[in-house]
Design an enzyme around this catalytic site. Structure first.
Site, PDB file in Angstrom:
ATOM      1  N   VAL A  11       0.822  -1.215   0.000  1.00 56.62           N
ATOM      2  CA  VAL A  11       0.000   0.000   0.000  1.00 56.62           C
ATOM      3  C   VAL A  11       0.857   1.266   0.000  1.00 56.62           C
ATOM      4  O   VAL A  11       0.643   2.172  -0.809  1.00 56.62           O
ATOM      5  CB  VAL A  11      -0.981  -0.031   1.201  1.00 56.62           C
ATOM      6  CG1 VAL A  11      -1.652   1.309   1.410  1.00 56.62           C
ATOM      7  CG2 VAL A  11      -2.024  -1.113   0.965  1.00 56.62           C
ATOM      8  N   LEU A 159      -7.304  -0.625  -2.990  1.00 57.57           N
ATOM      9  CA  LEU A 159      -6.616  -1.233  -4.143  1.00 57.57           C
ATOM     10  C   LEU A 159      -6.587  -2.746  -4.032  1.00 57.57           C
ATOM     11  O   LEU A 159      -6.653  -3.305  -2.939  1.00 57.57           O
ATOM     12  CB  LEU A 159      -5.188  -0.680  -4.275  1.00 57.57           C
ATOM     13  CG  LEU A 159      -4.191  -0.896  -3.138  1.00 57.57           C
ATOM     14  CD1 LEU A 159      -3.602  -2.289  -3.147  1.00 57.57           C
ATOM     15  CD2 LEU A 159      -3.075   0.125  -3.247  1.00 57.57           C
ATOM     16  N   LYS A 160      -6.509  -3.388  -5.220  1.00 55.97           N
ATOM     17  CA  LYS A 160      -6.397  -4.853  -5.245  1.00 55.97           C
ATOM     18  C   LYS A 160      -4.977  -5.201  -5.646  1.00 55.97           C
ATOM     19  O   LYS A 160      -4.460  -4.648  -6.622  1.00 55.97           O
ATOM     20  CB  LYS A 160      -7.301  -5.457  -6.334  1.00 55.97           C
ATOM     21  CG  LYS A 160      -8.773  -5.178  -6.210  1.00 55.97           C
ATOM     22  CD  LYS A 160      -9.552  -5.922  -7.290  1.00 55.97           C
ATOM     23  CE  LYS A 160      -9.403  -5.349  -8.694  1.00 55.97           C
ATOM     24  NZ  LYS A 160      -9.882  -3.999  -8.907  1.00 55.97           N
ATOM     25  N   PHE A 258     -17.086 -11.462  -8.261  1.00 55.43           N
ATOM     26  CA  PHE A 258     -16.906 -12.146  -6.976  1.00 55.43           C
ATOM     27  C   PHE A 258     -17.902 -13.271  -6.722  1.00 55.43           C
ATOM     28  O   PHE A 258     -18.227 -13.574  -5.570  1.00 55.43           O
ATOM     29  CB  PHE A 258     -16.931 -11.128  -5.813  1.00 55.43           C
ATOM     30  CG  PHE A 258     -15.557 -10.579  -5.554  1.00 55.43           C
ATOM     31  CD1 PHE A 258     -15.018  -9.627  -6.398  1.00 55.43           C
ATOM     32  CD2 PHE A 258     -14.788 -11.052  -4.510  1.00 55.43           C
ATOM     33  CE1 PHE A 258     -13.736  -9.152  -6.205  1.00 55.43           C
ATOM     34  CE2 PHE A 258     -13.507 -10.586  -4.308  1.00 55.43           C
ATOM     35  CZ  PHE A 258     -12.989  -9.631  -5.156  1.00 55.43           C
ATOM     36  N   ILE A 259     -18.387 -13.887  -7.804  1.00 54.13           N
ATOM     37  CA  ILE A 259     -19.227 -15.078  -7.576  1.00 54.13           C
ATOM     38  C   ILE A 259     -18.630 -16.271  -8.331  1.00 54.13           C
ATOM     39  O   ILE A 259     -19.365 -17.132  -8.802  1.00 54.13           O
ATOM     40  CB  ILE A 259     -20.712 -14.840  -7.933  1.00 54.13           C
ATOM     41  CG1 ILE A 259     -20.883 -14.351  -9.381  1.00 54.13           C
ATOM     42  CG2 ILE A 259     -21.363 -13.887  -6.949  1.00 54.13           C
ATOM     43  CD1 ILE A 259     -22.312 -14.469  -9.885  1.00 54.13           C
ATOM     44  N   GLY A 262     -14.551 -21.595  -6.059  1.00 57.01           N
ATOM     45  CA  GLY A 262     -13.128 -21.944  -6.064  1.00 57.01           C
ATOM     46  C   GLY A 262     -12.717 -22.662  -4.801  1.00 57.01           C
ATOM     47  O   GLY A 262     -13.527 -23.374  -4.188  1.00 57.01           O
ATOM     48  N   CYS A 269      -5.557  -9.523   3.110  1.00 52.98           N
ATOM     49  CA  CYS A 269      -6.608  -8.650   3.642  1.00 52.98           C
ATOM     50  C   CYS A 269      -7.863  -9.378   4.100  1.00 52.98           C
ATOM     51  O   CYS A 269      -8.232  -9.274   5.268  1.00 52.98           O
ATOM     52  CB  CYS A 269      -6.965  -7.592   2.602  1.00 52.98           C
ATOM     53  SG  CYS A 269      -5.617  -6.445   2.337  1.00 52.98           S
ATOM     54  N   ARG A 337       0.234 -14.776   1.229  1.00 51.44           N
ATOM     55  CA  ARG A 337      -0.354 -14.736   2.567  1.00 51.44           C
ATOM     56  C   ARG A 337      -1.719 -15.437   2.554  1.00 51.44           C
ATOM     57  O   ARG A 337      -2.583 -15.101   1.752  1.00 51.44           O
ATOM     58  CB  ARG A 337      -0.473 -13.287   3.048  1.00 51.44           C
ATOM     59  CG  ARG A 337       0.886 -12.693   3.389  1.00 51.44           C
ATOM     60  CD  ARG A 337       0.797 -11.245   3.836  1.00 51.44           C
ATOM     61  NE  ARG A 337       0.827 -10.312   2.722  1.00 51.44           N
ATOM     62  CZ  ARG A 337       0.934  -8.982   2.860  1.00 51.44           C
ATOM     63  NH1 ARG A 337       1.026  -8.450   4.048  1.00 51.44           N
ATOM     64  NH2 ARG A 337       0.966  -8.198   1.807  1.00 51.44           N
TER      65      ARG A 337
END
Ligand SMILES: NC(=O)c1ccc[n+]([C@@H]2O[C@H](COP(=O)([O-])OP(=O)(O)OC[C@H]3O[C@@H](n4cnc5c(N)ncnc54)[C@H](O)[C@@H]3O)[C@@H](O)[C@H]2O)c1
Length: 445
Positions: A11, A159-160, A258-259, A262, A269, A337
């Site tokens: 970041v 941010l991604k 986001f559907i 997985g 995060c 992570r």
């Protein structure tokens, strides 16, 4: 404007580089001397598309500086961002030690009017604690007569990783929480170059801004766990989650983002922020039922996928070799992570399996840190070499280079033509015709 970033991780670096790109003078500070030494030479320690070029360009122009000298950075900046890590502490809450240490440094060295910006993801009420910590240090230096004022505002970052530079340069929104009108005006001016195309600046009070970040991450994590739960139901009842996904995503109120089913979410995060929100709710007398279920489903999804492999090969994996495609928690990053790959690889090797792994960016991190205790693993320089003599290929990260592989080559190299796809990347019917035994999430083989 003169800016400081305390903390030069994902970041701090991206924020610092993007502000420098717009002409600000930015000093990035970190306690990690090795990192700062590398950055000063234009060597960027993380993989983030576009970041290294931007850093090199602004280093050369002279408006981006790297230092371990926090005093110098504070004395020479009017807006000081706190962008240090807020990892999970033992009880699940966000560990604020780094944030409060940065606040202490600010109180120790600040000698002029400034705005302090909480950029790190922090629980509601942290801005007040940062203010108190700075004030305590100022009191030691000046008593009751501090000759300048300062303000603490909240500016959570959305941010991604993998798209961080693009997200920062063209944000969906910039959220700033401030109680002081002058600070809000300055923050708005600072972000004006990023929101010129249309207004994306959302002003609010400090506490609401702090909670907005947690609510956003928890909502996204909820979408992932929801579709993962539906995927298990789909498989059990003989439906196909890939079709269900399109069927529900076509409703604008739901949307396609986001559907994707997985192996569960990971990263730096979502896991810690969802957990911290749970703790924050409990500390304030609220039972966070959805938030708890989201985390439970997320963990269970890794084991649901692992069980597909165990159902095929049995609990005893002695002598079995598996090719793993993808280690990073998501594509376009080297960040591991809380990556699902860690759980799955450890579970497989625990049962005697040997792993041949390939990831375009994350192998160094895996080797040196995340999987350093795993001995039964070999890292290969390309995805096809990882397949040689493996009993099956297991896809865990949806890197673009895995989307259209050479299936002839895969079949030739594998001992058995078996694929476990944890990200539903391939066409089930096509692979069946090709002679593969192909397992996906959320549908029967
Ligand atoms: N990574 C993301 O995608 C992302 C996105 C949005 C928000 N956030 C939040 O932003 C914050 C930072 O995350 P990150 O991923 O950049 O973390 P990071 O671990 O990559 O970087 C943090 C940096 O701060 C440094 N640091 C720690 N204490 C310091 C101190 N006292 N003085 C100077 N430097 C210090 C560390 O050495 C490290 O380089 C976290 O609160 C995180 O939740 C992260």
């Amino acid at each position: 404007m003169r800016l400081a970033m305390i903390g030069s991780g994902y970041v701090g670096l991206v924020t610092g580089a993007c502000f420098a790109e717009m002409g600000n003078n930015v000093i990035c500070v970190d306690i990690d001397d090795k990192k700062i030494e590398q950055l000063s030479q234009g060597i960027v320690p993380i993989f983030e598309p576009g970041l290294d070029k931007m850093i090199k360009r602004n280093l050369k122009k002279g408006n981006l500086h790297f230092t371990t000298d926090v005093k110098f950075a504070i004395e020479n900046s009017d807006i000081i961002f706190i962008a240090v890590g807020t990892p999970q502490s033992e009880d699940g809450s966000a560990d604020l030690n780094h944030v409060l240490k940065a606040a202490e440094d600010i109180g120790r060295y600040l000698d002029h009017e400034a705005i302090i910006v909480d950029k790190s993801t922090v629980p509601v009420g942290t801005a007040d604690r940062v203010k108190e910590t700075i004030n305590a240090q100022l009191k030691k230096r000046f008593g009751d007569r501090v000759p300048f004022e300062f303000d603490v505002v909240s500016n959570p970052e959305f941010l991604k990783e993998g798209d961080a530079v693009a997200d920062f340069m063209k944000p969906d929104r910039v959220v700033v929480g401030a109680s002081n009108e002058k600070s809000m005006k300055i923050m708005k001016e600072l972000y004006r170059p990023f929101t010129m195309n249309h207004e994306r600046f959302i002003a609010m009070d400090v506490r609401s801004a702090e909670l907005t970040k947690y609510a956003a991450n928890a909502m996204l994590a909820t979408k992932i766990s929801f579709i993962n739960e539906i995927s298990r139901i789909a498989e059990a009842v003989g439906a196909d989650i890939n079709k269900v996904r399109v069927g529900i995503g076509s409703d604008k109120r739901i949307g396609y983002y986001f559907i994707y089913p997985g192996v569960g979410y990971g990263g730096s995060c979502f896991p810690k922020d969802v957990r911290a929100l749970e703790k924050m709710a409990e500390d304030n007398g609220i039972e966070p039922e959805i938030i708890k279920a989201v985390q439970h489903v997320n963990q269970a999804q890794r084991y649901y996928f692992l069980n597909k492999i165990l159902s095929k090969f049995g609990e005893d994996l002695e002598g079995r070799v598996f090719a793993i495609w993808g280690l990073a928690f998501k594509p376009q990053t080297d960040d591991m992570r809380e990556a699902p790959s860690i759980t799955i690889i450890k579970e497989l090797t625990k049962r005697g399996a040997f792993i041949k792994a390939y990831d375009p960016e994350a192998m160094e991190n895996a080797k040196s840190f995340w999987l350093k205790d795993v001995k039964a693993i070999e890292y290969l320089p390309n995805k096809y070499d990882a397949l040689n003599d493996a009993d099956a290929m297991i896809l865990l990260t949806e890197w673009k280079e895995f989307r259209s592989p050479d299936f002839y080559e895969i079949k030739k190299r594998l001992k058995n033509p078996v694929i476990f796809d944890g990200r539903n990347q391939y066409n089930k019917e096509f692979l069946k015709e090709f002679g593969f035994e192909y397992y996906q999430v959320g549908c029967r083989t």
